[in-house]
Design a protein around this motif. Structure first.
Motif, PDB file in Angstrom:
ATOM      1  N   VAL A  20       0.819  -1.222   0.000  1.00 19.12           N
ATOM      2  CA  VAL A  20       0.000   0.000   0.000  1.00 19.12           C
ATOM      3  C   VAL A  20       0.853   1.273   0.000  1.00 19.12           C
ATOM      4  O   VAL A  20       0.652   2.142  -0.855  1.00 19.12           O
ATOM      5  CB  VAL A  20      -1.014  -0.021   1.168  1.00 19.12           C
ATOM      6  N   PRO A  21       1.814   1.466   0.890  1.00 15.55           N
ATOM      7  CA  PRO A  21       2.615   2.698   0.831  1.00 15.55           C
ATOM      8  C   PRO A  21       3.494   2.798  -0.410  1.00 15.55           C
ATOM      9  O   PRO A  21       3.862   3.890  -0.822  1.00 15.55           O
ATOM     10  CB  PRO A  21       3.489   2.652   2.086  1.00 15.55           C
ATOM     11  N   LEU A  22       3.816   1.669  -1.007  1.00 16.47           N
ATOM     12  CA  LEU A  22       4.686   1.697  -2.177  1.00 16.47           C
ATOM     13  C   LEU A  22       3.994   2.280  -3.405  1.00 16.47           C
ATOM     14  O   LEU A  22       4.650   2.616  -4.384  1.00 16.47           O
ATOM     15  CB  LEU A  22       5.216   0.285  -2.475  1.00 16.47           C
ATOM     16  N   PHE A  23       2.681   2.419  -3.374  1.00 21.40           N
ATOM     17  CA  PHE A  23       1.951   3.031  -4.482  1.00 21.40           C
ATOM     18  C   PHE A  23       2.027   4.554  -4.456  1.00 21.40           C
ATOM     19  O   PHE A  23       1.643   5.196  -5.429  1.00 21.40           O
ATOM     20  CB  PHE A  23       0.487   2.594  -4.482  1.00 21.40           C
ATOM     21  N   ALA A  74       6.289   1.676   4.370  1.00 22.58           N
ATOM     22  CA  ALA A  74       6.413   3.121   4.564  1.00 22.58           C
ATOM     23  C   ALA A  74       7.881   3.536   4.642  1.00 22.58           C
ATOM     24  O   ALA A  74       8.276   4.559   4.066  1.00 22.58           O
ATOM     25  CB  ALA A  74       5.672   3.541   5.832  1.00 22.58           C
ATOM     26  N   ILE A  75       8.699   2.752   5.315  1.00 24.18           N
ATOM     27  CA  ILE A  75      10.129   3.060   5.400  1.00 24.18           C
ATOM     28  C   ILE A  75      10.775   2.953   4.021  1.00 24.18           C
ATOM     29  O   ILE A  75      11.566   3.813   3.623  1.00 24.18           O
ATOM     30  CB  ILE A  75      10.822   2.143   6.422  1.00 24.18           C
ATOM     31  N   ALA A  76      10.416   1.911   3.283  1.00 29.60           N
ATOM     32  CA  ALA A  76      10.987   1.733   1.944  1.00 29.60           C
ATOM     33  C   ALA A  76      10.590   2.883   1.024  1.00 29.60           C
ATOM     34  O   ALA A  76      11.428   3.413   0.281  1.00 29.60           O
ATOM     35  CB  ALA A  76      10.532   0.402   1.358  1.00 29.60           C
ATOM     36  N   LYS A  77       9.325   3.301   1.078  1.00 28.21           N
ATOM     37  CA  LYS A  77       8.888   4.400   0.208  1.00 28.21           C
ATOM     38  C   LYS A  77       9.508   5.717   0.644  1.00 28.21           C
ATOM     39  O   LYS A  77       9.834   6.558  -0.193  1.00 28.21           O
ATOM     40  CB  LYS A  77       7.353   4.502   0.204  1.00 28.21           C
ATOM     41  N   VAL A  79      12.481   6.113   1.885  1.00 29.43           N
ATOM     42  CA  VAL A  79      13.836   6.097   1.353  1.00 29.43           C
ATOM     43  C   VAL A  79      13.822   6.333  -0.157  1.00 29.43           C
ATOM     44  O   VAL A  79      14.647   7.060  -0.708  1.00 29.43           O
ATOM     45  CB  VAL A  79      14.552   4.775   1.713  1.00 29.43           C
ATOM     46  N   MET A  80      12.843   5.747  -0.851  1.00 31.76           N
ATOM     47  CA  MET A  80      12.750   5.950  -2.304  1.00 31.76           C
ATOM     48  C   MET A  80      12.477   7.404  -2.644  1.00 31.76           C
ATOM     49  O   MET A  80      13.080   7.956  -3.570  1.00 31.76           O
ATOM     50  CB  MET A  80      11.642   5.069  -2.885  1.00 31.76           C
ATOM     51  N   LEU A  81      11.545   8.035  -1.922  1.00 31.86           N
ATOM     52  CA  LEU A  81      11.247   9.436  -2.189  1.00 31.86           C
ATOM     53  C   LEU A  81      12.384  10.350  -1.781  1.00 31.86           C
ATOM     54  O   LEU A  81      12.632  11.380  -2.419  1.00 31.86           O
ATOM     55  CB  LEU A  81       9.959   9.852  -1.471  1.00 31.86           C
ATOM     56  N   LEU A  82      13.081   9.994  -0.724  1.00 25.71           N
ATOM     57  CA  LEU A  82      14.207  10.809  -0.262  1.00 25.71           C
ATOM     58  C   LEU A  82      15.361  10.785  -1.259  1.00 25.71           C
ATOM     59  O   LEU A  82      16.035  11.798  -1.470  1.00 25.71           O
ATOM     60  CB  LEU A  82      14.681  10.299   1.110  1.00 25.71           C
ATOM     61  N   SER A  83      15.570   9.658  -1.888  1.00 28.07           N
ATOM     62  CA  SER A  83      16.679   9.540  -2.829  1.00 28.07           C
ATOM     63  C   SER A  83      16.308   9.911  -4.256  1.00 28.07           C
ATOM     64  O   SER A  83      17.156   9.844  -5.134  1.00 28.07           O
ATOM     65  CB  SER A  83      17.211   8.101  -2.802  1.00 28.07           C
ATOM     66  N   ASN A  84      15.053  10.294  -4.493  1.00 27.91           N
ATOM     67  CA  ASN A  84      14.617  10.681  -5.825  1.00 27.91           C
ATOM     68  C   ASN A  84      15.269  12.009  -6.244  1.00 27.91           C
ATOM     69  O   ASN A  84      15.213  12.983  -5.511  1.00 27.91           O
ATOM     70  CB  ASN A  84      13.089  10.810  -5.852  1.00 27.91           C
ATOM     71  N   ARG A  85      15.860  12.042  -7.398  1.00 26.28           N
ATOM     72  CA  ARG A  85      16.538  13.240  -7.864  1.00 26.28           C
ATOM     73  C   ARG A  85      15.667  14.080  -8.785  1.00 26.28           C
ATOM     74  O   ARG A  85      16.078  15.130  -9.233  1.00 26.28           O
ATOM     75  CB  ARG A  85      17.828  12.873  -8.589  1.00 26.28           C
TER      76      ARG A  85
END
Length: 86
Positions: A20-23, A74-77, A79-85
């Motif tokens: 769910v949070p990964l969407f 939620a933690i994985a997403k 990190v994904m959003l934080l590292s998005n350039r």
């Protein structure tokens, strides 16, 4: 056969809240999902304390798996959003 069903249900109880949070595509969507997840798991916590609560059918183990899956997603997403350039 009962053990196989239990394993499948446990995987679903973990995997669906994980997804769910990964969407979420943006920070705003992630924050909204986190607020809704917090409200849901808060309600589950209060309802599990009641002896005749509706969540007693699935029990605390299943909802614990759901909470852990949601937190991992939620933690994985995050990190994904934080590292998005972009």
């Amino acid at each position: 056969m009962g053990g196989v069903i239990a394993i499948v249900v446990a995987l679903l109880a973990f995997g669906i809240p994980l997804a769910v949070p990964l969407f979420a595509q943006r920070w705003r969507t992630l924050v909204l999902l986190l607020v809704l997840g917090g409200l849901f798991f808060g309600w589950v916590t209060l309802d599990l304390a009641a002896p005749d609560g509706i969540t007693q059918a699935l029990g605390p183990f299943t909802f614990g798996l759901m909470l852990f899956g949601f937190a991992a997603g939620a933690i994985a997403k995050f990190v994904m959003l934080l590292s998005n350039r972009g």
